[in-house]
Write a protein that holds these residues in place. Structure first.
Motif, mmCIF file in Angstrom:
data_model
loop_
_atom_site.group_PDB
_atom_site.id
_atom_site.type_symbol
_atom_site.label_atom_id
_atom_site.label_comp_id
_atom_site.label_asym_id
_atom_site.label_seq_id
_atom_site.Cartn_x
_atom_site.Cartn_y
_atom_site.Cartn_z
ATOM 1 N N CYS A 147 0.838 -1.216 0.000
ATOM 2 C CA CYS A 147 0.000 0.000 0.000
ATOM 3 C C CYS A 147 0.866 1.257 0.000
ATOM 4 O O CYS A 147 0.541 2.255 -0.663
ATOM 5 N N LEU A 148 1.936 1.224 0.738
ATOM 6 C CA LEU A 148 2.811 2.392 0.768
ATOM 7 C C LEU A 148 3.424 2.644 -0.601
ATOM 8 O O LEU A 148 3.468 3.788 -1.082
ATOM 9 N N SER A 149 3.902 1.536 -1.248
ATOM 10 C CA SER A 149 4.516 1.712 -2.565
ATOM 11 C C SER A 149 3.480 2.106 -3.620
ATOM 12 O O SER A 149 3.733 2.933 -4.501
ATOM 13 N N GLN A 150 2.262 1.543 -3.522
ATOM 14 C CA GLN A 150 1.241 1.845 -4.509
ATOM 15 C C GLN A 150 0.694 3.261 -4.370
ATOM 16 O O GLN A 150 0.274 3.856 -5.358
ATOM 17 N N SER A 151 0.677 3.787 -3.194
ATOM 18 C CA SER A 151 0.209 5.183 -3.022
ATOM 19 C C SER A 151 1.129 6.145 -3.772
ATOM 20 O O SER A 151 0.660 7.107 -4.407
ATOM 21 N N ASN A 152 2.431 5.866 -3.746
ATOM 22 C CA ASN A 152 3.372 6.709 -4.492
ATOM 23 C C ASN A 152 3.148 6.565 -6.000
ATOM 24 O O ASN A 152 3.188 7.554 -6.745
ATOM 25 N N GLU A 153 2.905 5.298 -6.425
ATOM 26 C CA GLU A 153 2.660 5.082 -7.847
ATOM 27 C C GLU A 153 1.370 5.754 -8.300
ATOM 28 O O GLU A 153 1.266 6.258 -9.420
ATOM 29 N N ILE A 154 0.351 5.783 -7.446
ATOM 30 C CA ILE A 154 -0.936 6.400 -7.808
ATOM 31 C C ILE A 154 -0.770 7.893 -8.048
ATOM 32 O O ILE A 154 -1.391 8.465 -8.960
ATOM 33 N N THR A 161 1.878 9.404 -9.217
ATOM 34 C CA THR A 161 2.483 9.615 -10.536
ATOM 35 C C THR A 161 1.506 9.289 -11.665
ATOM 36 O O THR A 161 1.442 9.973 -12.690
ATOM 37 N N LEU A 162 0.684 8.251 -11.455
ATOM 38 C CA LEU A 162 -0.283 7.876 -12.482
ATOM 39 C C LEU A 162 -1.365 8.926 -12.659
ATOM 40 O O LEU A 162 -1.865 9.137 -13.770
ATOM 41 N N LYS A 163 -1.732 9.610 -11.602
ATOM 42 C CA LYS A 163 -2.736 10.683 -11.721
ATOM 43 C C LYS A 163 -2.224 11.797 -12.620
ATOM 44 O O LYS A 163 -2.962 12.322 -13.459
ATOM 45 N N ASP A 164 -0.947 12.111 -12.427
ATOM 46 C CA ASP A 164 -0.373 13.148 -13.296
ATOM 47 C C ASP A 164 -0.387 12.699 -14.760
ATOM 48 O O ASP A 164 -0.722 13.478 -15.665
ATOM 49 N N ALA A 223 -3.007 12.308 -20.394
ATOM 50 C CA ALA A 223 -3.627 11.392 -21.351
ATOM 51 C C ALA A 223 -5.052 11.804 -21.688
ATOM 52 O O ALA A 223 -5.503 11.655 -22.827
ATOM 53 N N GLU A 224 -5.771 12.369 -20.686
ATOM 54 C CA GLU A 224 -7.139 12.817 -20.958
ATOM 55 C C GLU A 224 -7.159 13.965 -21.942
ATOM 56 O O GLU A 224 -8.033 14.052 -22.812
ATOM 57 N N ARG A 225 -6.171 14.822 -21.821
ATOM 58 C CA ARG A 225 -6.114 15.929 -22.778
ATOM 59 C C ARG A 225 -5.863 15.400 -24.206
ATOM 60 O O ARG A 225 -6.489 15.862 -25.166
ATOM 61 N N LYS A 226 -4.932 14.443 -24.301
ATOM 62 C CA LYS A 226 -4.667 13.870 -25.624
ATOM 63 C C LYS A 226 -5.875 13.099 -26.163
ATOM 64 O O LYS A 226 -6.158 13.091 -27.360
ATOM 65 N N LEU A 227 -6.631 12.433 -25.241
ATOM 66 C CA LEU A 227 -7.790 11.642 -25.647
ATOM 67 C C LEU A 227 -8.894 12.513 -26.225
ATOM 68 O O LEU A 227 -9.580 12.127 -27.178
ATOM 69 N N GLN A 228 -9.070 13.671 -25.640
ATOM 70 C CA GLN A 228 -10.084 14.581 -26.175
ATOM 71 C C GLN A 228 -9.760 14.985 -27.604
ATOM 72 O O GLN A 228 -10.652 15.091 -28.451
ATOM 73 N N MET A 229 -8.482 15.177 -27.883
ATOM 74 C CA MET A 229 -8.093 15.540 -29.241
ATOM 75 C C MET A 229 -8.290 14.348 -30.209
ATOM 76 O O MET A 229 -8.737 14.520 -31.345
ATOM 77 N N SER A 230 -7.968 13.130 -29.721
ATOM 78 C CA SER A 230 -8.085 11.950 -30.606
ATOM 79 C C SER A 230 -9.540 11.545 -30.837
ATOM 80 O O SER A 230 -9.877 10.987 -31.888
#
Length: 760
Positions: free
Chosen positions: A323-330, A332-335, A340-347
């Motif tokens: 959980c500690l390691s995954q919270s850090n990964e989450i 970075t993934l949010k960023d 990716a959402e911005r790119k998805l809107q364009m695609s």
């Protein structure tokens, strides 16, 4: 002297035997049959008076009166004799009735004995089963008492069940004793019935002796009539005794049936009680099994729970670290998700445009595919309709059908610098039917009923002629012959490659179809008989390829024209052709015909030339005669299938034939030239057609000038060096296709079986 029956009562012979009233000693049974003696009976006094009567005549010299009295006396004597004959017939009829009644009583006694034996065996088997079940129940209860010592609650129930079983055991023993007593009484009754049966047999023997006496007494009825009346009285007494015995046997049979029903009911009750005991035992066993299963489950669950607890604690520690390691990964993934959402809107905008274009193209493709499928179906239906109409037109015209087959280039053909000389037009009116040949720069076009390209398989070729082969089973005369130059593939088309099932030729495939169709028509009432013959025409001489006495020395004599068997061709008034002394073989399966084909292939004349290493040096004729009858419609048909592999035409400059090969080539070319003359005469509709110029044309006369369905397969070689011979073959085939030979006729009348086989 001659009296009639009074008060409408007719006396029958030995009526007292069948339960009728007793007659007086002076009366005699009257006949109940005959046309002249109906209602007339004779007594003993009448007969004696008739025999002792003396004619009384007033005038001794009156011959007319004397003749009338004698004729009247003769008539009365005839009536008396006829009455005695009818009386004898009635006696015989009564005797047969007595014999039949005795036989019926014997059969009934035998049936009763068999029935009692069967019932006794059934009861014994039931008692044995009950004893076995009782012993097995006792053993199982002892085992249950040992196994259930630990379960105190079930012990009381088992004791109660054991008491109930003991009670049922006592009742079963009582029932068993009663059944044994009833069996002993049934055995006594069976012995009494056996005694009765013996008495009946003795009585039957006495009746048979009495019948033999009656035969002797019939010849002297006038002398022994009183003794017969005394025997009638004894017969009445015996019959009354027999009826009494039969009534006693019927009563005993009813008692036995009642006892059987009671035994069946008692056995059913015993079975029900035994089933209850079994159900109680099974219920106890289930309770013990459930308790033991629950105990083992509880024990296993406690062990598993302890083990799972240890695992969960270790997993909890691991999960906290994850959980500690995954919270850090989450984080970075949010960023990354925001970018990716911005790119998805364009695609998405671009995908919507491409999807709309894709849907439009997909609809267009589906419409085109449906149109293509419809067009293919229409094309197939149109081609089938065209074939049917074309075949119908040809049958109405009476023309010879012509198929053209081009063999593929072989490795032995060698390289060519001239290029392709054969092409196939692609126009709709000539697609699959046209062929073009180029020679010395000039193009020659031909159109036939069907043209097979080099890549067409043997199966595809046979598919187009299968309906023609079927016509032979329908009662038509069918002829298929292969024509072409040496090495063009005629023998391969007709016989195929014996070692490869996929390359079978027209002859074996035709036979397979005929035998399969015959087998499928058998449930509909169709029965067919088939006969096979095979011959070759070698140097204008007929050879029997199935002759059992055929040898190499015979072949040499035939070649030299010395001492060989002479075969003659004859035509009858019905248009059928017969070859004298030809071997005819009855066949029932396709395997038998295949064996005969192999035998004929080994006997056929084959030679080596510069154009072909295995060149056929004779014309091969295979004939199958079909005689069939449909039992449901009672229609009889007679068909003939002729399959012919002609020898190849060749030029001496190319074949390089010398010696015997030269003679063979000259004979082959002569016979094919005669065939060409016949075709020319038919095409020009000349009055005289020279069928007799060659044995080949004379043998094929019913196929070329009769009422046969005829197909010619012209084989073409694609070699540029063979273009001249191919052009000659195509021109000859076109003339054959234009010949009018008449409308084919179906043969539906069965002729008497002939020892010779027809070729037409």
């Amino acid at each position: 002297m001659v009296g009639t029956a009074r008060n409408g009562r007719v006396r029958h012979a030995f009526s007292v035997v069948n339960g009728g009233q007793d007659l007086g000693p002076s009366s005699a049974p009257a006949s109940n049959a005959g046309s002249e003696c109906d209602g007339i009976e004779f007594t003993r006094e009448d007969v004696e008076a008739l025999l002792n009567e003396r004619p009384r005549r007033k005038d001794r010299f009156n011959l007319k009166e004397k003749c009338d009295t004698l004729t009247e006396y003769i008539k009365r004597l005839k009536l008396c004799i006829k009455w005695f004959q009818e009386l004898e017939g009635s006696y015989l009829f009564e005797r047969e009735k007595l014999q039949n009644s005795v036989e019926v009583s014997e059969r009934q006694c035998n049936d009763m004995g068999i029935l009692f034996k069967n019932k006794e065996e059934e009861l014994n088997s039931i008692i044995a089963e009950l004893r076995k079940n009782f012993a097995s129940v006792q053993e199982k209860f002892t085992k249950e008492e040992l196994d259930k010592m630990t379960a105190m609650e079930s012990l009381t129930r088992e004791r109660e069940a054991r008491l109930e079983i003991e009670r049922s055991q006592n009742s079963l023993s009582d029932e068993l004793g009663r059944v044994q007593r009833e069996l002993s009484s049934a055995n006594q009754k069976i012995t009494s019935l056996n005694d009765m049966y013996k008495r009946l047999q003795d009585y039957i023997a006495s009746l048979q002796q009495y019948n033999s006496k009656l035969h002797m007494d019939l010849s002297t009825v006038e002398e022994d009539l009183k003794r017969v009346e005394k025997e009638k009285a004894s017969m009445v007494e015996n019959l009354s005794m027999l009826r009494g015995q039969l009534s006693v046997s019927r009563q005993s049979q009813d008692d036995a049936i009642k006892q059987r029903d009671s035994l069946v009911n008692e056995v059913a009750c015993l079975r029900m009680e035994l089933q209850q005991v079994r159900d109680d035992r099974d219920r106890h066993q289930l309770q013990v099994q459930t308790l033991t299963a629950e105990y083992t489950k509880y024990k296993e669950s406690t062990e598993k729970s302890c083990f799972d607890l240890d695992n969960l604690t270790s997993k909890k520690d691991e999960l906290e670290e994850r959980c500690l390691s995954q919270s850090n990964e989450i984080r970075t993934l949010k960023d990354q998700l925001l970018t990716a959402e911005r790119k998805l809107q364009m695609s998405d905008l671009s995908t919507l445009e491409t999807r709309a274009e894709y849907e439009g193209q997909k609809k267009l493709i589906s419409e085109l595919q449906t149109r293509l499928v419809d067009a293919e179906f229409k094309l197939i239906d149109g081609e089938m309709l065209r074939k049917k109409l074309h075949n119908t037109i040809l049958e109405l015209k009476g023309n010879i059908r012509v198929f053209c087959r081009v063999r593929p280039l072989l490795a032995d053909d060698g390289p060519s610098t001239e290029g392709k000389v054969i092409s196939y037009p692609t126009a709709m009116d000539a697609l699959g039917r046209g062929i073009d040949l180029v020679q010395t720069g000039q193009k020659h076009s031909f159109t036939f009923d069907k043209v097979f390209m080099p890549d067409v398989s043997q199966e595809d070729v046979f598919e187009d002629i299968s309906q023609l082969v079927q016509s032979a089973l329908d009662g038509y005369k069918v002829c298929i012959f292969a024509y072409g130059q040496t090495g063009s593939g005629k023998t391969y088309t007709m016989m195929g490659n014996p070692g490869d099932p996929e390359e079978k030729g027209l002859i074996p495939r035709s036979l397979e179809q005929i035998f399969k169709t015959r087998q499928s028509l058998q449930p509909q009432g169709g029965k067919y008989e088939m006969q096979v013959s095979m011959l070759e025409i070698y140097n204008e001489t007929i050879r029997d390829l199935l002759s059992p006495n055929r040898s190499s020395s015979d072949m040499l004599r035939t070649e030299n024209g010395i001492g060989g068997k002479q075969y003659t061709i004859k035509h009858d008034a019905n248009g059928n052709t017969h070859v004298s002394d030809l071997t005819i073989v009855d066949v029932r399966t396709a395997k038998e015909v295949s064996f005969l084909l192999e035998r004929a292939a080994h006997s056929r004349s084959v030679g080596k030339t510069q154009m072909n290493e295995q060149s056929s040096r004779s014309h091969f004729v295979f004939t199958l005669r079909i005689s069939g009858v449909n039992e449901s419609t009672e229609q009889q048909v007679q068909g003939v299938l002729n399959l012919i592999d002609l020898a190849g035409s060749e030029r001496l400059s190319k074949s390089g034939s010398t010696g015997d090969r030269l003679k063979e080539t000259q004979a082959i070319n002569k016979s094919l030239s005669s065939l060409s003359d016949v075709i020319f005469a038919l095409a020009k509709k000349e009055d005289h057609v020279p069928f007799r110029n060659s044995k080949l044309t004379y043998l094929l006369q019913p196929c070329l000038g009769g009422d046969s369905k005829t197909l010619m397969v012209v084989n073409i070689s694609p070699e540029p060096s063979s273009a001249g011979e191919s052009l000659c073959s195509l021109r000859f085939a076109s003339r054959v296709n234009a010949c009018d030979i008449g409308v084919p006729r179906r043969q539906t009348n069965m002729r008497p079986p002939d020892s010779r086989l027809s070729y037409g």
